[in-house]
Design a protein around this motif. Structure first.
Motif, PDB file in Angstrom:
ATOM      1  N   TYR A  89      48.705  26.373  49.555  1.00  0.00           N
ATOM      2  CA  TYR A  89      47.853  26.652  48.177  1.00  0.00           C
ATOM      3  C   TYR A  89      48.466  28.357  48.130  1.00  0.00           C
ATOM      4  O   TYR A  89      47.501  28.867  49.349  1.00  0.00           O
ATOM      5  CB  TYR A  89      46.581  26.589  48.471  1.00  0.00           C
ATOM      6  N   PHE A  90      48.531  29.345  46.863  1.00  0.00           N
ATOM      7  CA  PHE A  90      48.426  30.633  47.575  1.00  0.00           C
ATOM      8  C   PHE A  90      47.413  31.483  45.307  1.00  0.00           C
ATOM      9  O   PHE A  90      47.292  30.823  44.467  1.00  0.00           O
ATOM     10  CB  PHE A  90      49.808  30.769  46.446  1.00  0.00           C
ATOM     11  N   CYS A  91      47.102  32.095  46.189  1.00  0.00           N
ATOM     12  CA  CYS A  91      46.235  32.992  44.774  1.00  0.00           C
ATOM     13  C   CYS A  91      46.774  34.026  44.309  1.00  0.00           C
ATOM     14  O   CYS A  91      47.800  35.061  45.578  1.00  0.00           O
ATOM     15  CB  CYS A  91      44.956  33.350  45.674  1.00  0.00           C
ATOM     16  N   ALA A  92      47.004  34.897  43.401  1.00  0.00           N
ATOM     17  CA  ALA A  92      47.318  35.503  43.265  1.00  0.00           C
ATOM     18  C   ALA A  92      47.072  36.983  42.152  1.00  0.00           C
ATOM     19  O   ALA A  92      45.700  35.829  41.851  1.00  0.00           O
ATOM     20  CB  ALA A  92      49.062  35.404  42.322  1.00  0.00           C
ATOM     21  N   SER A  93      47.082  38.143  41.887  1.00  0.00           N
ATOM     22  CA  SER A  93      46.387  38.214  40.923  1.00  0.00           C
ATOM     23  C   SER A  93      47.391  39.903  40.055  1.00  0.00           C
ATOM     24  O   SER A  93      48.218  39.623  40.581  1.00  0.00           O
ATOM     25  CB  SER A  93      44.924  39.340  41.594  1.00  0.00           C
ATOM     26  N   SER A  94      46.879  40.212  38.335  1.00  0.00           N
ATOM     27  CA  SER A  94      47.568  40.621  37.638  1.00  0.00           C
ATOM     28  C   SER A  94      46.756  41.772  37.141  1.00  0.00           C
ATOM     29  O   SER A  94      45.394  41.033  36.829  1.00  0.00           O
ATOM     30  CB  SER A  94      48.488  40.065  37.391  1.00  0.00           C
ATOM     31  N   VAL A  95      47.240  43.035  36.704  1.00  0.00           N
ATOM     32  CA  VAL A  95      46.264  43.513  35.295  1.00  0.00           C
ATOM     33  C   VAL A  95      46.567  42.652  34.463  1.00  0.00           C
ATOM     34  O   VAL A  95      47.724  42.567  33.905  1.00  0.00           O
ATOM     35  CB  VAL A  95      47.053  45.212  36.237  1.00  0.00           C
ATOM     36  N   ALA A  96      45.481  43.227  33.648  1.00  0.00           N
ATOM     37  CA  ALA A  96      45.512  42.438  32.319  1.00  0.00           C
ATOM     38  C   ALA A  96      46.520  43.585  31.340  1.00  0.00           C
ATOM     39  O   ALA A  96      46.359  44.819  31.311  1.00  0.00           O
ATOM     40  CB  ALA A  96      44.900  42.499  31.395  1.00  0.00           C
ATOM     41  N   GLY A  97      47.748  42.662  31.103  1.00  0.00           N
ATOM     42  CA  GLY A  97      48.740  42.920  30.365  1.00  0.00           C
ATOM     43  C   GLY A  97      49.787  43.847  31.190  1.00  0.00           C
ATOM     44  O   GLY A  97      50.604  43.950  30.377  1.00  0.00           O
ATOM     45  N   ALA A  98      49.640  43.564  32.449  1.00  0.00           N
ATOM     46  CA  ALA A  98      50.842  43.767  33.350  1.00  0.00           C
ATOM     47  C   ALA A  98      51.747  42.326  33.705  1.00  0.00           C
ATOM     48  O   ALA A  98      51.813  41.470  33.075  1.00  0.00           O
ATOM     49  CB  ALA A  98      50.848  44.128  34.074  1.00  0.00           C
ATOM     50  N   ILE A  99      52.973  42.593  33.456  1.00  0.00           N
ATOM     51  CA  ILE A  99      54.093  41.656  34.039  1.00  0.00           C
ATOM     52  C   ILE A  99      54.302  40.942  35.223  1.00  0.00           C
ATOM     53  O   ILE A  99      53.879  40.290  35.600  1.00  0.00           O
ATOM     54  CB  ILE A  99      55.054  42.511  33.951  1.00  0.00           C
ATOM     55  N   GLU A 100      53.406  41.423  36.552  1.00  0.00           N
ATOM     56  CA  GLU A 100      54.008  41.536  38.075  1.00  0.00           C
ATOM     57  C   GLU A 100      52.544  40.826  38.062  1.00  0.00           C
ATOM     58  O   GLU A 100      51.539  41.222  38.194  1.00  0.00           O
ATOM     59  CB  GLU A 100      54.006  42.724  39.048  1.00  0.00           C
ATOM     60  N   GLN A 101      52.531  39.640  38.949  1.00  0.00           N
ATOM     61  CA  GLN A 101      51.605  39.115  39.700  1.00  0.00           C
ATOM     62  C   GLN A 101      52.120  39.532  41.116  1.00  0.00           C
ATOM     63  O   GLN A 101      52.865  38.968  41.623  1.00  0.00           O
ATOM     64  CB  GLN A 101      51.640  37.393  39.617  1.00  0.00           C
ATOM     65  N   TYR A 102      50.774  39.780  41.986  1.00  0.00           N
ATOM     66  CA  TYR A 102      50.824  40.036  42.991  1.00  0.00           C
ATOM     67  C   TYR A 102      50.028  39.295  44.049  1.00  0.00           C
ATOM     68  O   TYR A 102      49.103  38.239  43.699  1.00  0.00           O
ATOM     69  CB  TYR A 102      50.109  41.237  43.430  1.00  0.00           C
ATOM     70  N   PHE A 103      51.072  38.859  44.675  1.00  0.00           N
ATOM     71  CA  PHE A 103      50.550  37.433  45.818  1.00  0.00           C
ATOM     72  C   PHE A 103      50.017  37.335  46.954  1.00  0.00           C
ATOM     73  O   PHE A 103      50.414  38.023  48.366  1.00  0.00           O
ATOM     74  CB  PHE A 103      51.796  35.777  45.839  1.00  0.00           C
ATOM     75  N   GLY A 104      48.767  36.674  47.354  1.00  0.00           N
ATOM     76  CA  GLY A 104      48.482  36.575  48.704  1.00  0.00           C
ATOM     77  C   GLY A 104      49.657  36.431  49.861  1.00  0.00           C
ATOM     78  O   GLY A 104      50.202  34.741  48.848  1.00  0.00           O
ATOM     79  N   PRO A 105      49.053  35.745  50.884  1.00  0.00           N
ATOM     80  CA  PRO A 105      49.769  34.944  51.894  1.00  0.00           C
ATOM     81  C   PRO A 105      49.979  33.519  52.166  1.00  0.00           C
ATOM     82  O   PRO A 105      50.735  32.570  52.960  1.00  0.00           O
ATOM     83  CB  PRO A 105      49.358  35.572  53.024  1.00  0.00           C
ATOM     84  N   GLY A 106      49.100  32.682  51.362  1.00  0.00           N
ATOM     85  CA  GLY A 106      48.451  31.201  51.308  1.00  0.00           C
ATOM     86  C   GLY A 106      47.716  30.777  52.203  1.00  0.00           C
ATOM     87  O   GLY A 106      47.741  31.771  53.512  1.00  0.00           O
ATOM     88  N   THR A 107      47.693  29.408  52.006  1.00  0.00           N
ATOM     89  CA  THR A 107      46.950  28.757  52.608  1.00  0.00           C
ATOM     90  C   THR A 107      47.408  26.846  52.449  1.00  0.00           C
ATOM     91  O   THR A 107      47.001  26.710  52.161  1.00  0.00           O
ATOM     92  CB  THR A 107      45.112  28.500  51.797  1.00  0.00           C
ATOM     93  N   ARG A 108      47.627  27.124  54.250  1.00  0.00           N
ATOM     94  CA  ARG A 108      48.325  25.709  54.930  1.00  0.00           C
ATOM     95  C   ARG A 108      47.311  24.770  54.707  1.00  0.00           C
ATOM     96  O   ARG A 108      46.322  24.633  55.865  1.00  0.00           O
ATOM     97  CB  ARG A 108      49.536  25.511  55.200  1.00  0.00           C
ATOM     98  N   LEU A 109      46.497  23.449  53.477  1.00  0.00           N
ATOM     99  CA  LEU A 109      46.033  22.491  53.500  1.00  0.00           C
ATOM    100  C   LEU A 109      46.804  21.713  53.744  1.00  0.00           C
ATOM    101  O   LEU A 109      47.545  20.928  53.269  1.00  0.00           O
ATOM    102  CB  LEU A 109      45.595  22.756  52.674  1.00  0.00           C
ATOM    103  N   THR A 110      46.295  20.855  55.169  1.00  0.00           N
ATOM    104  CA  THR A 110      46.690  19.488  55.122  1.00  0.00           C
ATOM    105  C   THR A 110      45.755  18.693  54.964  1.00  0.00           C
ATOM    106  O   THR A 110      44.725  18.428  55.690  1.00  0.00           O
ATOM    107  CB  THR A 110      47.387  18.773  56.933  1.00  0.00           C
ATOM    108  N   VAL A 111      45.665  17.556  54.686  1.00  0.00           N
ATOM    109  CA  VAL A 111      44.644  16.387  54.250  1.00  0.00           C
ATOM    110  C   VAL A 111      44.902  14.688  54.953  1.00  0.00           C
ATOM    111  O   VAL A 111      46.575  14.163  54.550  1.00  0.00           O
ATOM    112  CB  VAL A 111      44.030  16.077  52.849  1.00  0.00           C
ATOM    113  N   THR A 112      44.616  14.641  56.155  1.00  0.00           N
ATOM    114  CA  THR A 112      45.178  12.801  56.749  1.00  0.00           C
ATOM    115  C   THR A 112      44.112  12.016  56.190  1.00  0.00           C
ATOM    116  O   THR A 112      43.016  11.711  55.340  1.00  0.00           O
ATOM    117  CB  THR A 112      44.808  13.186  58.059  1.00  0.00           C
TER     118      THR A 112
END
Lengths: 112, 114
Positions: A89-112
């Motif tokens: 799972y990745f979270c990202a953010s961007s300035v309103a009206g901007a093109i580029e999204q900046y991503f976090g490093p991610g969360t690796r989730l396993t459901v057993t």
């Protein structure tokens, strides 16, 4: 300036358990996003928040809920985890009206 | 709806080889186009972008040209390095206002050997 941070980095859940993935950004961005990444599927948008106080469904929202707690924080909740939610799972953010999204490093989730 | 199709990997090259990763898109309007790169264990980073037809995006030796007539945005680099090993995602954005939803391709894994 940490950018986009996510916690936890790794998580293992049993089917039916619940958990919340946390995301925070310190770039004063208005828009925030949650994606899931699965092998051979690319990234798919789960939910997004165009601005503080608003949230909207993306491509694959079923089984998830989100909260835009304030301008900095956007959390993703799994109420009753299923094996099909095993993903990165990745979270990202961007300035309103901007093109580029900046991503976090991610969360690796396993459901057993 | 919008979609992005990129060549399937994995792609394995030797250092200094020429790289092309094909990307084509389907969109109803005039989207902006992007290449994102994901290095091992990290989140995605914007590599380059183009916002209108015939624009060329470039960064770190990579280039891509927005071709409206062929609905393509192929990524190229003349001489790859081991440090270019990563997953590359082509993406498009339609819509305006204050939110920008990206549609991603499935990603292409590039491995560069010394």
């Amino acid at each position: 300036n940490a950018g986009v941070t996510q916690t936890p980095k790794f998580q293992v859940l049993k089917t039916g358990q619940s958990m919340t993935l946390q995301c925070a950004q310190d770039m004063n961005h208005n828009s925030m996003y949650w994606y899931r990444q699965d092998p051979g599927m690319g990234l798919r948008l789960i939910y997004y928040s165009a601005s503080e106080g608003t949230t909207d469904k993306g491509e694959v929202p079923n089984g998830y809920n989100v909260s835009r707690l304030n301008k900095r924080e956007f959390s993703l909740r799994l109420e009753s985890a299923a094996p099909s939610q095993t993903s990165v799972y990745f979270c990202a953010s961007s300035v309103a009206g901007a093109i580029e999204q900046y991503f976090g490093p991610g969360t690796r989730l396993t459901v057993t | 709806g919008d979609s992005v199709t990129q060549m399937e990997g994995p792609v394995t090259l030797s250092e200094e080889a020429f790289l092309t990763i094909n990307c084509t898109y389907t969109a109803t309007g005039y989207p902006s186009l992007f290449w994102y790169v994901q290095y091992p264990g990290e989140g995605l980073q914007l590599l380059l972008k183009a916002t209108k037809a015939d624009d060329k995006g470039s960064n770190k030796g990579f280039e891509a040209t927005y071709r409206k007539e062929t609905t393509s945005f192929h990524l190229e680099k003349g001489s790859v390095q081991v440090s270019d090993s990563a997953v590359y995602f082509c993406a498009l954005r339609e819509g305006g206002g204050s939110n920008y939803k990206l549609t991603f391709g499935k990603g292409t894994l590039l491995t560069v050997n010394p």
